[in-house]
Design a protein around this motif. Structure first.
Motif, PDB file in Angstrom:
ATOM      1  N   GLU A   1      38.159  27.314  40.516  1.00  0.00           N
ATOM      2  CA  GLU A   1      38.912  28.561  40.339  1.00  0.00           C
ATOM      3  C   GLU A   1      38.200  29.735  41.025  1.00  0.00           C
ATOM      4  OE1 GLU A   1      40.640  31.609  36.987  1.00  0.00           O
ATOM      5  OE2 GLU A   1      39.094  30.180  36.433  1.00  0.00           O
ATOM      6  N   ARG A   2      36.882  29.836  40.860  1.00  0.00           N
ATOM      7  CA  ARG A   2      36.129  30.912  41.533  1.00  0.00           C
ATOM      8  C   ARG A   2      36.255  30.798  43.049  1.00  0.00           C
ATOM      9  NH1 ARG A   2      32.651  30.039  37.177  1.00  0.00           N
ATOM     10  NH2 ARG A   2      31.395  28.520  38.304  1.00  0.00           N
TER      11      ARG A   2
ATOM     12  N   ALA B   1      53.748  29.684  42.156  1.00  0.00           N
ATOM     13  CA  ALA B   1      53.419  28.261  42.225  1.00  0.00           C
ATOM     14  C   ALA B   1      52.633  27.889  40.980  1.00  0.00           C
ATOM     15  CB  ALA B   1      52.595  27.950  43.472  1.00  0.00           C
ATOM     16  N   GLU B   2      52.784  26.650  40.571  1.00  0.00           N
ATOM     17  CA  GLU B   2      52.011  26.114  39.465  1.00  0.00           C
ATOM     18  C   GLU B   2      51.305  24.872  39.983  1.00  0.00           C
ATOM     19  OE1 GLU B   2      53.345  26.266  35.152  1.00  0.00           O
ATOM     20  OE2 GLU B   2      53.675  24.168  35.712  1.00  0.00           O
ATOM     21  N   LEU B   3      49.968  24.915  39.991  1.00  0.00           N
ATOM     22  CA  LEU B   3      49.172  23.825  40.529  1.00  0.00           C
ATOM     23  C   LEU B   3      48.353  23.187  39.426  1.00  0.00           C
ATOM     24  CD1 LEU B   3      47.797  25.507  43.788  1.00  0.00           C
ATOM     25  CD2 LEU B   3      49.954  24.309  43.440  1.00  0.00           C
TER      26      LEU B   3
ATOM     27  N   MET C   1      41.760  18.791  32.928  1.00  0.00           N
ATOM     28  CA  MET C   1      42.808  19.308  33.810  1.00  0.00           C
ATOM     29  C   MET C   1      42.761  20.830  33.832  1.00  0.00           C
ATOM     30  SD  MET C   1      46.940  18.941  33.485  1.00  0.00           S
ATOM     31  CE  MET C   1      46.985  19.804  31.928  1.00  0.00           C
ATOM     32  N   LEU C   2      42.955  21.386  35.004  1.00  0.00           N
ATOM     33  CA  LEU C   2      43.081  22.829  35.206  1.00  0.00           C
ATOM     34  C   LEU C   2      44.479  23.107  35.725  1.00  0.00           C
ATOM     35  CD1 LEU C   2      41.941  25.758  35.609  1.00  0.00           C
ATOM     36  CD2 LEU C   2      41.248  25.000  37.900  1.00  0.00           C
ATOM     37  N   MET C   3      45.235  23.909  34.989  1.00  0.00           N
ATOM     38  CA  MET C   3      46.569  24.338  35.433  1.00  0.00           C
ATOM     39  C   MET C   3      46.463  25.804  35.846  1.00  0.00           C
ATOM     40  SD  MET C   3      48.955  21.942  35.118  1.00  0.00           S
ATOM     41  CE  MET C   3      50.473  22.815  34.970  1.00  0.00           C
ATOM     42  N   LEU C   4      46.937  26.112  37.038  1.00  0.00           N
ATOM     43  CA  LEU C   4      46.927  27.481  37.529  1.00  0.00           C
ATOM     44  C   LEU C   4      48.343  27.904  37.890  1.00  0.00           C
ATOM     45  CD1 LEU C   4      43.892  27.450  39.984  1.00  0.00           C
ATOM     46  CD2 LEU C   4      43.959  28.390  37.673  1.00  0.00           C
ATOM     47  N   ARG C   5      48.734  29.058  37.444  1.00  0.00           N
ATOM     48  CA  ARG C   5      49.986  29.672  37.894  1.00  0.00           C
ATOM     49  C   ARG C   5      49.576  30.765  38.867  1.00  0.00           C
ATOM     50  NH1 ARG C   5      54.838  31.000  34.051  1.00  0.00           N
ATOM     51  NH2 ARG C   5      55.595  29.052  34.893  1.00  0.00           N
TER      52      ARG C   5
ATOM     53  N   VAL D   1      46.185  35.028  47.278  1.00  0.00           N
ATOM     54  CA  VAL D   1      46.714  34.299  46.127  1.00  0.00           C
ATOM     55  C   VAL D   1      46.176  34.944  44.853  1.00  0.00           C
ATOM     56  CG1 VAL D   1      46.679  32.074  44.947  1.00  0.00           C
ATOM     57  CG2 VAL D   1      46.903  32.147  47.421  1.00  0.00           C
ATOM     58  N   GLU D   2      47.060  35.281  43.938  1.00  0.00           N
ATOM     59  CA  GLU D   2      46.664  35.895  42.675  1.00  0.00           C
ATOM     60  C   GLU D   2      46.874  34.887  41.537  1.00  0.00           C
ATOM     61  OE1 GLU D   2      48.187  39.412  39.659  1.00  0.00           O
ATOM     62  OE2 GLU D   2      49.019  39.276  41.682  1.00  0.00           O
ATOM     63  N   VAL D   3      45.831  34.638  40.759  1.00  0.00           N
ATOM     64  CA  VAL D   3      45.937  33.751  39.605  1.00  0.00           C
ATOM     65  C   VAL D   3      46.498  34.566  38.447  1.00  0.00           C
ATOM     66  CG1 VAL D   3      44.689  32.295  37.971  1.00  0.00           C
ATOM     67  CG2 VAL D   3      44.008  32.329  40.379  1.00  0.00           C
ATOM     68  N   THR D   4      47.680  34.175  37.948  1.00  0.00           N
ATOM     69  CA  THR D   4      48.300  34.918  36.856  1.00  0.00           C
ATOM     70  C   THR D   4      48.118  34.224  35.508  1.00  0.00           C
ATOM     71  OG1 THR D   4      50.436  33.853  37.291  1.00  0.00           O
ATOM     72  CG2 THR D   4      50.034  35.981  38.347  1.00  0.00           C
ATOM     73  N   GLU D   5      47.931  32.910  35.512  1.00  0.00           N
ATOM     74  CA  GLU D   5      47.673  32.171  34.276  1.00  0.00           C
ATOM     75  C   GLU D   5      46.736  31.007  34.594  1.00  0.00           C
ATOM     76  OE1 GLU D   5      50.943  30.934  31.759  1.00  0.00           O
ATOM     77  OE2 GLU D   5      52.193  32.500  32.678  1.00  0.00           O
ATOM     78  N   MET D   6      45.909  30.643  33.589  1.00  0.00           N
ATOM     79  CA  MET D   6      45.001  29.535  33.745  1.00  0.00           C
ATOM     80  C   MET D   6      44.891  28.785  32.429  1.00  0.00           C
ATOM     81  SD  MET D   6      40.927  29.485  34.477  1.00  0.00           S
ATOM     82  CE  MET D   6      40.579  30.001  32.832  1.00  0.00           C
TER      83      MET D   6
END
Length: 93
Positions: A73-74, A51-53, A5-9, A83-88
């Motif tokens: 992610e890339r 958002a959290e996906l 699983m990949l969680m992205l904020r 869209v800016e990824v702030t956490e992964m």
């Protein structure tokens, strides 16, 4: 079989929940079609700018599944500069 699983904020450019829904829906649909992953909006549903996906994939090899999610992610960073990824977080389930 390995489940990864990949969680992205994400930080979004949206100001309203309607704008957010449009961005999130576009990202999720394109990710499903391009990477054959299961995905959903997992949290922060009432915050228009965040958002959290969650993205999940299955594979015979854990390293292959991780590589596929890293490629996702890339792709997101290149495809959606708004869209800016702030956490992964990548996690094997």
């Amino acid at each position: 079989m390995h489940v990864v699983m990949l969680m992205l904020r994400l930080r979004l450019t949206s100001r309203t929940l309607k704008e957010k829904r449009s961005i999130v829906k576009s990202v999720l649909t394109r990710a499903r079609n391009r990477f054959n992953v299961a995905c959903t909006e997992a949290g922060l549903n009432d915050q228009p700018e965040d958002a959290e996906l969650a993205f999940v994939t299955l594979s015979q090899s854990a390293s292959h599944a991780r590589a596929q999610l890293q490629e996702l992610e890339r792709w997101l960073l290149v495809e959606r500069p708004d869209v800016e990824v702030t956490e992964m977080l990548v996690e094997e389930l």
